[in-house]
Design an enzyme around this catalytic site. Structure first.
Site, mmCIF file in Angstrom:
data_model
loop_
_atom_site.group_PDB
_atom_site.id
_atom_site.type_symbol
_atom_site.label_atom_id
_atom_site.label_comp_id
_atom_site.label_asym_id
_atom_site.label_seq_id
_atom_site.Cartn_x
_atom_site.Cartn_y
_atom_site.Cartn_z
ATOM 1 N N HIS A 50 0.868 -1.166 -0.201
ATOM 2 C CA HIS A 50 0.189 0.138 0.047
ATOM 3 C C HIS A 50 0.955 1.213 -0.005
ATOM 4 O O HIS A 50 0.558 2.233 0.872
ATOM 5 C CB HIS A 50 -1.003 -0.043 1.023
ATOM 6 N N HIS A 81 -9.544 2.455 0.721
ATOM 7 C CA HIS A 81 -9.624 1.174 1.369
ATOM 8 C C HIS A 81 -10.766 1.264 2.422
ATOM 9 O O HIS A 81 -10.504 1.037 3.513
ATOM 10 C CB HIS A 81 -8.272 1.228 1.880
ATOM 11 N N GLU A 138 -11.657 -3.546 -2.954
ATOM 12 C CA GLU A 138 -10.603 -2.557 -3.334
ATOM 13 C C GLU A 138 -10.361 -2.902 -4.904
ATOM 14 O O GLU A 138 -9.968 -3.633 -5.117
ATOM 15 C CB GLU A 138 -9.247 -2.731 -2.713
HETATM 16 C C1 GAL Z 1 -5.611 -4.975 2.300
HETATM 17 C C2 GAL Z 1 -5.083 -6.318 2.204
HETATM 18 C C3 GAL Z 1 -4.748 -7.165 3.493
HETATM 19 C C4 GAL Z 1 -4.326 -6.206 4.756
HETATM 20 C C5 GAL Z 1 -5.284 -4.927 4.701
HETATM 21 C C6 GAL Z 1 -4.820 -4.025 5.588
HETATM 22 O O1 GAL Z 1 -5.731 -4.431 1.230
HETATM 23 O O2 GAL Z 1 -5.353 -7.235 1.207
HETATM 24 O O3 GAL Z 1 -3.705 -8.287 3.442
HETATM 25 O O4 GAL Z 1 -3.001 -5.765 4.746
HETATM 26 O O5 GAL Z 1 -5.244 -4.475 3.394
HETATM 27 O O6 GAL Z 1 -4.649 -4.247 6.962
#
Ligand code: GAL
Length: 389
Positions: free
Chosen positions: A140, A214, A354
Site C-alpha cells: 500500500h 480502502h 478495493e
Molecule cells: C488489504 C490487504 C490485507 C491487509 C489490509 C490492511 O488491502 O489485502 O492483506 O494488509 O489491506 O490491513
C-alpha cells in the site's frame, strides 16, 4: 375559518414547506476543522451531502472517507464505514496495526514481492513494510503512503452531486518510486446515492501506479458485529491464488468449484472455514478477483461486486474501470482498534472491495501493466452505489 380558506391556507403552507425543503436539500459540502497533525499542520473534514440526505465525510489527511451515511429499507440512516472519530487515531494507525480505514492508497495499492521491482533495466527498492507469513513485501505505498499525506483539497458542488477534489504531488524517489507523480482524486456523492471516485495521475519518469480506496463496509452499521452474513456476488470467474506471503503465484485460476466462487450470491461466512490452502494463507478471504469485463472498453464502468445485508436490506454495488478487485474481509482486525462508536472492531467486522490492478503486477509480466510513462494519463474511476431492498 371557512373550509375553503383552510384548504387554501394548507395548500399555501405545503408549497412553502416544499420550497424550503427543496432549497435545503441541494447537494452541499461543509468544511470543519479535523484537528492538527503531529507536525502542526491542520487537517479538515469535508462533509458531502446529497439531496436525499445521504452523507459522506472525507478528510484531506490521507483522503480518508471517515463516514458514509446511507438509508436502509425503511429510510433509516446509519454510518456504514469503519473508522475513527479523531485525526490522531488515523495518524497513529499504521504504526502498529495498519488498517488503512477509508484511505486513498498509493502509489501502489496492494503488495509488491520483496519490496522491489525492475523497470527498463533498473531495479528499484521499496520499504518492505509488511510481512505476511513472515515474508517481507511492500504494501500500500510504503511507510508514508498516500494514506498518510495531507492532500490539497477543493470543494465542488454541481446540480446533482457534491464533490471534493484532492491533489498530491508525490516527489521523485518518494518511498523509492521513480518520477514526480502528480495525482488528483475526486470524490463525488451523487443524487443516485453513489460515491464516485475519479483518479488521475501523470508522471515525468516511468513508474508503477495502482490507486485505490480502502473503505471497510459493514452494511448493518459500523460497530454492529461481523460481516459474515453479508451476501456477496462477484462478477469474476478467475482469481489470483497467492503464496503464503500473499504474493500471486502468477496463475489465473478458475473459481468454479472452490469457496472463491461468488459468481452466484453467497454469504461471506458460508464457506470461509472450509479446509482450503488459499483460505489458510489469507486467514479468510484476502484475494484478488479478475472482473469479467467481457467486451467492455477499458474506460467503461463494469459491475464488479454486489453486497446485500439481509437485516437492513442495504445493498452496495461496486462498478469500476479497473480489471480486478481485492476482496478482503477484515481478517486482520483484532479488536485493538476502537472505532467511532467506541466499539472495538473485531475480526471480520468490515469488508473491503478495493478496485485495482492485481498485486505484484510490476513483477508479473503476464498481468496487465501498471506502468505509467511520461506523456500518458493514468485515468480510472470506481463507483460505490448504495441502495436498499
Ligand atoms: C488489504 C490487504 C490485507 C491487509 C489490509 C490492511 O488491502 O489485502 O492483506 O494488509 O489491506 O490491513
Amino acid at each position: 375559518m371557512h373550509p375553503n380558506h383552510l384548504r387554501a391556507l394548507a395548500a399555501a403552507l405545503a408549497t412553502l414547506a416544499s420550497a424550503v425543503t427543496l432549497s435545503a436539500v441541494q447537494p452541499a459540502i461543509t468544511m470543519t476543522p479535523f484537528g492538527t497533525l503531529r507536525d502542526g499542520r491542520a487537517a479538515q473534514l469535508y462533509t458531502l451531502a446529497n439531496s436525499h440526505g445521504a452523507k459522506v465525510a472525507i478528510t484531506n489527511y490521507g483522503g480518508i472517507v471517515t463516514r458514509i451515511l446511507v438509508p436502509d429499507r425503511d429510510g433509516n440512516l446509519a454510518d456504514i464505514a469503519l473508522g475513527y472519530d479523531t485525526l490522531a487515531a488515523y495518524e497513529k494507525d499504521g504504526a502498529t496495526t495498519g488498517t488503512y480505514f477509508g484511505a486513498l492508497i498509493g502509489r501502489y495499492g496492494n503488495r509488491i514481492a520483496r519490496g522491489q521491482f525492475t523497470l527498463d533495466g533498473k531495479t528499484f527498492k521499496l520499504a518492505a513494510n509488511n510481512t505476511p507469513g513472515g515474508i517481507p513485501c511492500a504494501l500500500h505505498g510504503g511507510k508514508v503512503g498516500f494514506d498518510k499525506v495531507l492532500w490539497d483539497a477543493a470543494p465542488l458542488v454541481e446540480k446533482d452531486a457534491a464533490g471534493l477534489r484532492l491533489r498530491h504531488l508525490s516527489k521523485d524517489g518518494e518511498e523509492g518510486y521513480p518520477g514526480n507523480l502528480d495525482v488528483t482524486v475526486t470524490y463525488w456523492l451523487t443524487d443516485k446515492n453513489e460515491l464516485r471516485i475519479e483518479y488521475l495521475a501523470t508522471t515525468d519518469k516511468a513508474t508503477p501506479v495502482n490507486l485505490t480506496n480502502h473503505s471497510y463496509f459493514n452494511l448493518r452499521g459500523e460497530g454492529s458485529g461481523t460481516i459474515l452474513d453479508h451476501v456477496l456476488t462477484l462478477n469474476a470467474s478467475r482469481y489470483t491464488p497467492v503464496d503464503k506471503g500473499l504474493i500471486p503465484t502468477g496463475q489465473l485460476a478458475p473459481v468454479a468449484g472452490t469457496p472463491f466462487d461468488f459468481t452466484k450470491p453467497h454469504a461471506i461466512g458460508g464457506r470461509i472455514e472450509t479446509q482450503n490452502e488459499q483460505l489458510l494463507f489469507g486467514g479468510g478471504y484476502d484475494h484478488n478477483w479478475l472482473i469479467d469485463r467481457g467486451s467492455a472498453k477499458s474506460r467503461a464502468l463494469v459491475k464488479a461486486a454486489e453486497v446485500y445485508e439481509p437485516v437492513t436490506g442495504r445493498v452496495l454495488e461496486v462498478l469500476t474501470e479497473e480489471p480486478a478487485v481485492q476482496f478482503y474481509c477484515g481478517n486482520f482486525l483484532d479488536g485493538k482498534n476502537a472505532g467511532k462508536s467506541k466499539i472495538a472492531y473485531k475480526k471480520r467486522t468490515g469488508l473491503c472491495l478495493e478496485t485495482q490492478h492485481s498485486p505484484d503486477s510490476p513483477n508479473q509480466p503476464a498481468f496487465p501493466s501498471t506502468i505509467l510513462r511520461p506523456g500518458e494519463r493514468y485515468e480510472t474511476a470506481t463507483v460505490y452505489r448504495f441502495s436498499a431492498r
